[in-house]
Design a protein around this motif. Structure first.
Motif, PDB file in Angstrom:
ATOM      1  N   ALA A 106     -60.491  22.685  -4.545  1.00  0.00           N
ATOM      2  CA  ALA A 106     -59.922  21.523  -5.007  1.00  0.00           C
ATOM      3  C   ALA A 106     -59.306  20.574  -3.875  1.00  0.00           C
ATOM      4  N   ASN A 107     -58.517  19.604  -4.396  1.00  0.00           N
ATOM      5  CA  ASN A 107     -58.735  17.995  -3.372  1.00  0.00           C
ATOM      6  C   ASN A 107     -57.105  18.771  -2.686  1.00  0.00           C
ATOM      7  N   ARG A 108     -56.759  19.036  -1.667  1.00  0.00           N
ATOM      8  CA  ARG A 108     -55.647  19.024  -0.648  1.00  0.00           C
ATOM      9  C   ARG A 108     -55.739  18.521   0.245  1.00  0.00           C
ATOM     10  N   GLY A 109     -54.549  18.261   0.445  1.00  0.00           N
ATOM     11  CA  GLY A 109     -53.817  17.825   2.338  1.00  0.00           C
ATOM     12  C   GLY A 109     -53.076  18.776   2.344  1.00  0.00           C
ATOM     13  N   VAL A 110     -52.522  18.594   4.017  1.00  0.00           N
ATOM     14  CA  VAL A 110     -51.396  19.943   4.370  1.00  0.00           C
ATOM     15  C   VAL A 110     -50.997  18.235   6.028  1.00  0.00           C
ATOM     16  N   SER A 111     -49.509  18.813   5.786  1.00  0.00           N
ATOM     17  CA  SER A 111     -49.444  18.326   6.506  1.00  0.00           C
ATOM     18  C   SER A 111     -48.107  19.416   7.549  1.00  0.00           C
ATOM     19  N   PHE A 112     -47.501  19.017   9.072  1.00  0.00           N
ATOM     20  CA  PHE A 112     -47.200  20.143   9.294  1.00  0.00           C
ATOM     21  C   PHE A 112     -45.913  20.071  10.233  1.00  0.00           C
ATOM     22  N   LYS A 113     -44.573  20.708  10.307  1.00  0.00           N
ATOM     23  CA  LYS A 113     -43.633  20.736  11.531  1.00  0.00           C
ATOM     24  C   LYS A 113     -44.106  22.124  12.547  1.00  0.00           C
ATOM     25  N   PRO A 114     -43.909  21.646  13.752  1.00  0.00           N
ATOM     26  CA  PRO A 114     -44.540  22.512  14.837  1.00  0.00           C
ATOM     27  C   PRO A 114     -42.860  23.227  14.811  1.00  0.00           C
ATOM     28  N   GLU A 115     -42.589  24.516  15.416  1.00  0.00           N
ATOM     29  CA  GLU A 115     -41.403  25.414  15.558  1.00  0.00           C
ATOM     30  C   GLU A 115     -40.898  25.283  16.293  1.00  0.00           C
ATOM     31  N   LYS A 116     -39.662  25.559  16.539  1.00  0.00           N
ATOM     32  CA  LYS A 116     -38.799  24.971  17.354  1.00  0.00           C
ATOM     33  C   LYS A 116     -37.564  26.599  17.816  1.00  0.00           C
ATOM     34  N   PHE A 117     -38.028  26.833  19.344  1.00  0.00           N
ATOM     35  CA  PHE A 117     -37.419  27.788  19.506  1.00  0.00           C
ATOM     36  C   PHE A 117     -36.526  28.018  20.662  1.00  0.00           C
ATOM     37  N   ASN A 157     -52.247  31.401  19.078  1.00  0.00           N
ATOM     38  CA  ASN A 157     -51.441  29.918  18.653  1.00  0.00           C
ATOM     39  C   ASN A 157     -51.223  28.541  17.928  1.00  0.00           C
ATOM     40  N   TYR A 158     -50.588  28.217  18.056  1.00  0.00           N
ATOM     41  CA  TYR A 158     -49.980  26.837  18.107  1.00  0.00           C
ATOM     42  C   TYR A 158     -50.936  25.839  17.017  1.00  0.00           C
ATOM     43  N   ASN A 186     -36.207  31.641  -6.277  1.00  0.00           N
ATOM     44  CA  ASN A 186     -35.607  32.106  -5.144  1.00  0.00           C
ATOM     45  C   ASN A 186     -36.003  32.411  -4.005  1.00  0.00           C
ATOM     46  N   GLU A 187     -35.376  32.700  -3.067  1.00  0.00           N
ATOM     47  CA  GLU A 187     -35.534  32.680  -1.469  1.00  0.00           C
ATOM     48  C   GLU A 187     -35.908  34.406  -1.652  1.00  0.00           C
ATOM     49  N   THR A 188     -37.060  34.550  -0.393  1.00  0.00           N
ATOM     50  CA  THR A 188     -37.034  35.744   0.085  1.00  0.00           C
ATOM     51  C   THR A 188     -37.325  35.716   1.686  1.00  0.00           C
ATOM     52  N   PHE A 189     -37.380  37.060   2.372  1.00  0.00           N
ATOM     53  CA  PHE A 189     -37.154  37.006   3.596  1.00  0.00           C
ATOM     54  C   PHE A 189     -38.869  37.874   3.899  1.00  0.00           C
ATOM     55  N   CYS A 190     -39.857  36.754   5.265  1.00  0.00           N
ATOM     56  CA  CYS A 190     -41.074  37.232   5.684  1.00  0.00           C
ATOM     57  C   CYS A 190     -41.212  37.465   6.875  1.00  0.00           C
ATOM     58  N   ALA A 191     -41.138  38.008   7.418  1.00  0.00           N
ATOM     59  CA  ALA A 191     -41.355  38.299   8.819  1.00  0.00           C
ATOM     60  C   ALA A 191     -42.540  37.488   9.998  1.00  0.00           C
ATOM     61  N   LEU A 192     -42.322  37.177  10.890  1.00  0.00           N
ATOM     62  CA  LEU A 192     -43.536  36.758  11.732  1.00  0.00           C
ATOM     63  C   LEU A 192     -43.227  36.700  13.446  1.00  0.00           C
ATOM     64  N   LYS A 193     -44.474  36.316  13.478  1.00  0.00           N
ATOM     65  CA  LYS A 193     -44.571  36.045  15.535  1.00  0.00           C
ATOM     66  C   LYS A 193     -44.529  35.044  15.818  1.00  0.00           C
ATOM     67  N   PRO A 194     -42.814  34.389  16.932  1.00  0.00           N
ATOM     68  CA  PRO A 194     -43.102  33.317  16.922  1.00  0.00           C
ATOM     69  C   PRO A 194     -44.235  33.021  17.820  1.00  0.00           C
ATOM     70  N   PHE A 195     -44.558  31.067  17.929  1.00  0.00           N
ATOM     71  CA  PHE A 195     -45.746  30.566  18.636  1.00  0.00           C
ATOM     72  C   PHE A 195     -45.093  31.016  20.547  1.00  0.00           C
ATOM     73  N   ALA A 196     -43.909  31.241  20.741  1.00  0.00           N
ATOM     74  CA  ALA A 196     -42.835  30.919  22.344  1.00  0.00           C
ATOM     75  C   ALA A 196     -42.853  32.150  22.554  1.00  0.00           C
ATOM     76  N   LEU A 197     -43.206  33.067  21.932  1.00  0.00           N
ATOM     77  CA  LEU A 197     -43.446  35.004  22.741  1.00  0.00           C
ATOM     78  C   LEU A 197     -44.125  35.050  23.314  1.00  0.00           C
ATOM     79  N   PRO A 198     -43.898  35.475  24.570  1.00  0.00           N
ATOM     80  CA  PRO A 198     -46.350  36.444  24.840  1.00  0.00           C
ATOM     81  C   PRO A 198     -46.483  36.971  24.235  1.00  0.00           C
ATOM     82  N   ALA A 199     -47.882  36.870  24.448  1.00  0.00           N
ATOM     83  CA  ALA A 199     -49.078  37.612  23.745  1.00  0.00           C
ATOM     84  C   ALA A 199     -48.765  38.865  23.640  1.00  0.00           C
ATOM     85  N   SER A 200     -48.042  39.333  24.831  1.00  0.00           N
ATOM     86  CA  SER A 200     -47.692  41.027  24.830  1.00  0.00           C
ATOM     87  C   SER A 200     -46.401  41.256  24.255  1.00  0.00           C
ATOM     88  N   GLU A 201     -45.809  40.578  23.502  1.00  0.00           N
ATOM     89  CA  GLU A 201     -44.437  40.770  22.768  1.00  0.00           C
ATOM     90  C   GLU A 201     -44.467  40.850  21.300  1.00  0.00           C
TER      91      GLU A 201
END
Length: 195
Positions: free
Chosen positions: A184-195, A167-168, A60-75
């Motif tokens: 553990a043997n782990r790898g990680v890949s990324f997709k940047p934010e689109k604002f 920041n990102y 099941n997909e659920t919602f979570c909350a985050l602050k985008p990197f594109a917003l100013p630090a004070s936001e």
């Protein structure tokens, strides 16, 4: 189509007689060969159906909350984004934490002060957890060729700005550092934010 099939695509091209143009009909590859199996798959004569095991389904997909990197630090505005139940329940397997490296709140209290922003796509980290050993011998459904397959598990997480990683660049570095620690043997890949 994945790059691992590039040599087969080239081989199909060379089945044409010399001087034939790109629109000419490609002759059938020899019966029973990997090239013929690939040719039949590529032409749509054979349809491959992949059945996912129950433990690889997103849940099941659920919602979570985050602050985008594109917003100013004070936001202080946070955006609602989705996370799969499977990724949420297996975060310990990745070595990551929701609040620090990922900067997400998986239990936002209601939706007060939170927005689902149209057009916004959160940055994503996909962590692969690879078991040790040589893998199980498996036949390709496309070519019939045998290869070694490991029961790799992947989990995709949205991530955003946190107190420790505002920041990102710093968040990405923290995720890489945490995912690569431990036995553990782990790898990680990324997709940047689109604002």
């Amino acid at each position: 189509m994945p790059t691992r099939f590039n040599s087969l695509k080239r081989a199909l091209h060379y089945l044409r007689p010399p001087g034939a143009n790109e629109s000419s009909v490609v002759p059938d590859a020899p019966e029973g060969t990997q090239l013929r199996k690939f040719q039949e798959f590529k032409s749509g004569k054979v349809v491959i159906k992949i059945n996912r095991s129950s433990d690889s389904l997103p849940g099941n997909e659920t919602f979570c909350a985050l602050k985008p990197f594109a917003l100013p630090a004070s936001e202080t505005t946070k955006f609602l984004v989705s996370i799969s139940g499977r990724a949420q329940s297996h975060v310990a397997d990745t070595g990551l934490s929701f609040t620090d490296e990922l900067g997400i709140d998986v239990t936002p209290a209601g939706t007060a002060g939170l927005e689902k922003e149209k057009g916004f796509v959160a940055a994503k980290a996909t962590v692969s957890v690879v078991p040790t050993g040589v893998g199980t011998s498996t036949s390709s459904k496309i070519t019939g060729n045998s290869y070694k397959k490991k029961a790799t598990k992947t989990y995709t997480y949205p991530f955003g700005a946190s107190t420790n990683h505002p920041n990102y660049k710093t968040a990405k570095a923290a995720i890489i550092a945490k995912a690569s620690t431990g036995t553990a043997n782990r790898g990680v890949s990324f997709k940047p934010e689109k604002f």
